[in-house]
Design a protein around this motif. Structure first.
Motif, PDB file in Angstrom:
ATOM      1  N   SER A 366       0.916  -1.297   0.344  1.00 57.63           N
ATOM      2  CA  SER A 366       0.048  -0.042  -0.172  1.00 57.63           C
ATOM      3  C   SER A 366       1.195   1.438  -0.399  1.00 57.63           C
ATOM      4  O   SER A 366       0.412   2.389   0.037  1.00 57.63           O
ATOM      5  N   SER A 367       2.124   1.280  -0.110  1.00 57.92           N
ATOM      6  CA  SER A 367       2.820   2.466   0.513  1.00 57.92           C
ATOM      7  C   SER A 367       3.180   2.722  -0.930  1.00 57.92           C
ATOM      8  O   SER A 367       4.222   3.842  -1.466  1.00 57.92           O
ATOM      9  N   VAL A 368       3.267   1.580  -2.105  1.00 61.07           N
ATOM     10  CA  VAL A 368       3.621   2.211  -3.505  1.00 61.07           C
ATOM     11  C   VAL A 368       2.420   2.397  -4.757  1.00 61.07           C
ATOM     12  O   VAL A 368       1.995   1.562  -4.299  1.00 61.07           O
ATOM     13  N   PRO A 369       2.464   3.323  -5.414  1.00 65.86           N
ATOM     14  CA  PRO A 369       0.678   3.475  -7.007  1.00 65.86           C
ATOM     15  C   PRO A 369       1.089   2.305  -7.129  1.00 65.86           C
ATOM     16  O   PRO A 369       2.423   1.172  -7.053  1.00 65.86           O
ATOM     17  N   PRO A 370      -0.489   1.434  -7.551  1.00 68.65           N
ATOM     18  CA  PRO A 370      -0.783   0.707  -8.252  1.00 68.65           C
ATOM     19  C   PRO A 370       0.376   0.076  -9.466  1.00 68.65           C
ATOM     20  O   PRO A 370       0.812  -1.066  -9.996  1.00 68.65           O
ATOM     21  N   GLU A 371       0.701   1.330 -10.585  1.00 70.39           N
ATOM     22  CA  GLU A 371       2.036   1.087 -11.380  1.00 70.39           C
ATOM     23  C   GLU A 371       3.448  -0.344 -10.861  1.00 70.39           C
ATOM     24  O   GLU A 371       3.837  -0.492 -11.618  1.00 70.39           O
ATOM     25  N   LYS A 372       3.116   0.267 -10.242  1.00 73.52           N
ATOM     26  CA  LYS A 372       4.733   0.189  -9.025  1.00 73.52           C
ATOM     27  C   LYS A 372       4.447  -1.622  -8.145  1.00 73.52           C
ATOM     28  O   LYS A 372       5.893  -1.517  -7.463  1.00 73.52           O
ATOM     29  N   ALA A 373       3.442  -2.134  -8.329  1.00 71.77           N
ATOM     30  CA  ALA A 373       3.315  -3.008  -7.210  1.00 71.77           C
ATOM     31  C   ALA A 373       4.133  -4.222  -7.475  1.00 71.77           C
ATOM     32  O   ALA A 373       3.814  -5.343  -6.459  1.00 71.77           O
ATOM     33  N   GLY A 374       4.277  -4.505  -8.716  1.00 69.48           N
ATOM     34  CA  GLY A 374       5.722  -5.657  -8.893  1.00 69.48           C
ATOM     35  C   GLY A 374       6.518  -5.675  -8.160  1.00 69.48           C
ATOM     36  O   GLY A 374       7.665  -6.703  -7.123  1.00 69.48           O
ATOM     37  N   ALA A 375       7.683  -4.383  -8.124  1.00 69.40           N
ATOM     38  CA  ALA A 375       8.797  -4.499  -7.694  1.00 69.40           C
ATOM     39  C   ALA A 375       8.604  -3.865  -6.263  1.00 69.40           C
ATOM     40  O   ALA A 375       9.099  -5.016  -5.731  1.00 69.40           O
ATOM     41  N   ALA A 376       7.435  -3.458  -5.724  1.00 70.58           N
ATOM     42  CA  ALA A 376       7.657  -3.435  -4.472  1.00 70.58           C
ATOM     43  C   ALA A 376       6.854  -4.659  -3.994  1.00 70.58           C
ATOM     44  O   ALA A 376       6.995  -5.520  -2.275  1.00 70.58           O
ATOM     45  N   SER A 377       6.270  -5.800  -4.186  1.00 70.34           N
ATOM     46  CA  SER A 377       6.090  -7.423  -3.539  1.00 70.34           C
ATOM     47  C   SER A 377       6.766  -8.026  -3.644  1.00 70.34           C
ATOM     48  O   SER A 377       7.105  -8.402  -2.808  1.00 70.34           O
ATOM     49  N   ALA A 378       7.587  -7.844  -4.795  1.00 68.89           N
ATOM     50  CA  ALA A 378       9.107  -8.583  -5.068  1.00 68.89           C
ATOM     51  C   ALA A 378       9.956  -8.104  -4.105  1.00 68.89           C
ATOM     52  O   ALA A 378      10.493  -9.332  -2.969  1.00 68.89           O
TER      53      ALA A 378
END
Length: 485
Positions: A366-378
């Motif tokens: 939730s701390s990153v924008p949706p378009e960068k979700a892959g990197a944050a999830s990683a």
């Protein structure tokens, strides 16, 4: 949820299959650890690059590619003829597994934009880890009692075929509309930062050469620093390392890491204790852990409602202290022949980790924008898999070293048999099978006592680790109140 379920089943099944793998393939103590370690090591090293790659080419596409490869390699692993072949197969599973995990969490981030819905979705996602861990010992225990050890790897096929058929129909595609370029140098640096550090930790835990350990650690640290500096200089970094300046983000990642170290370290010794010390069958051992895994599911879903009235940081700190209590119960209550204390201890530990993991994963994505979700999830998944590596490499290596140092081999054993018995608890059982009844009984009694002395040490370390992580979470996750001037 299918790939999440699969990865969790795969990890738990392998822990329970270790005694039969030890008997069939006769791995050394180091090979036995690598059979477990190599999968999360490769997976963790590639998660960040695969997460960014999914942002670029499409998270659903990467998910389906990974599922196809994972299913194919699982069949190969099932028929591995040697310990070396099984380690190689597990490495390939780590490569394709790196495509699966960040895709699942990042897809949830983009499907559920409402905070309450997203938190519930992540709770279900996290609960699938616990559900898979509960299903793995039961199904795996049944297979181990009626088929050879390789059958546990074939579980991937019936799980992933429905994903490959239904995924394109039901799962919407998503990707970063403005992805950065593929950075091969950053990918290489991320691998070089991880692998040498894990090797160094393993060497240190096993009492290997101090010089070799120092060199490996230096290579890992230099590579990590180079990776961070490269990300800071690039206009389109593979991973925005500036996120770690946000205390909530870095604190949640740390909670993920330390929670999984604790969980995996517990499962490493308890699966062997139940089967090789107490004498349960794989099926019975799996059923003994179901209450704890059920507690993980219930706790993860419960905090979704509880967080409406209680701060996430307060819940996470309390949950980590609850996990520390689970390890304390092992120290106070466990005995070589008692199953109930282990069931209770794991239920307490599981409840704490289930609650902490749900909220920490939500804080990360939730701390990153949706378009960068892959990197944050990683990043979230990297912390999870690094925790799995460290849980086995550190706590597992300490347990193995303590076992070998404390084993008093009965008189009359030749040097080769004594060396095999000192390698692992499974090795001692394999040696005992070829001994006269009286000598075999003496060896197994001594091996059980030596193993439990190591369990006491690792349980104490696990308890301290959870208390430290609770203190760090209290400091990093608690919102700061501005001071008036």
């Amino acid at each position: 949820m299918l790939p999440v379920l699969l990865v969790s089943v795969d990890n738990t099944v392998l822990a329970f299959a270790l005694p039969e793998i030890s008997a069939a393939l006769r791995p050394s103590g180091a090979q036995q650890l690598w059979i477990i370690d190599i999968y999360p090591l490769i997976l963790a090293g590639l998660l960040v690059s695969m997460g960014s790659f999914g942002d670029r080419i499409g998270r659903r596409r990467l998910l389906l590619i990974g599922a196809t490869g994972f299913a194919a390699v699982s069949v190969i692993a099932a028929y591995a003829p040697t310990a070396e072949a099984l380690i190689a197969s597990r490495a390939a599973l780590g490569f394709f597994g790196a495509m699966l995990m960040p895709s699942t969490l990042s897809l949830l981030r983009n499907i559920f934009l409402d905070a309450a819905q997203r938190r519930l979705a992540i709770a279900v996602w996290a609960s699938c880890f616990a559900a898979g861990a509960a299903l793995g010992p039961i199904v795996g225990g049944f297979l181990l009692e009626h088929a050879w050890w390789g059958s546990v790897f074939l579980l991937a096929v019936p799980v992933l075929i429905p994903l490959l058929i239904l995924g394109p129909i039901f799962v919407p595609e998503s990707r970063d509309p403005a992805p950065g370029r593929i950075d091969v140098v950053s990918i290489a640096l991320s691998m070089l930062a991880l692998a040498p550090l894990v090797f160094a930790i393993k060497n240190l835990a096993n009492g290997k050469s101090v010089v070799a350990t120092a060199v490996l650690a230096a290579v890992g640290i230099v590579s990590l620093v180079s990776f961070v500096r490269r990300q800071l200089r690039r206009p389109d970094p593979m991973l925005d390392v500036r996120l770690f300046r946000v205390p909530t983000f870095s604190g949640a990642v740390l909670v993920n890491l330390l929670s999984v170290v604790s969980l995996v370290g517990f499962l490493f010794f308890v699966s062997q204790h139940l089967q090789l010390v107490i004498g349960q069958s794989p099926m019975q051992a799996g059923m003994s852990l179901v209450p704890g895994l059920g507690a993980m599911v219930v706790a993860g879903l419960t905090v979704v409602t509880l967080v409406r009235w209680v701060r996430p940081s307060t819940i996470i700190v309390s949950a980590l202290l609850l996990s520390a209590l689970g390890y304390a119960l092992v120290l106070m209550l466990a005995s070589p022949t008692a199953v109930t204390p282990i069931i209770v201890a794991f239920a307490v530990l599981g409840a704490g980790i289930g609650a902490a993991e749900t909220l920490s994963n939500d804080l990360i994505v939730s701390s990153v924008p949706p378009e960068k979700a892959g990197a944050a999830s990683a990043v979230s998944e990297t912390a999870y898999e690094m925790g799995a590596v460290l849980g086995t490499a550190v706590l597992g290596s300490i347990l193995t070293a303590s076992y070998g140092a404390n084993l008093r081999v009965p008189a009359g054993l030749d040097s080769d048999a004594a060396a095999a018995a000192r390698e692992t608890l499974g090795g001692a059982h394999a040696v005992a099978d070829a001994l006269p009844a009286e000598q075999a009984t003496a060896l197994l009694r001594a091996a059980g006592e030596a193993f439990d002395s190591g369990v006491t040490i690792t349980s104490g370390i696990g308890m301290v680790l959870m208390v430290v992580s609770a203190l760090l979470a209290a400091r990093m996750l608690t919102p700061r109140v501005p001071t008036s001037r």
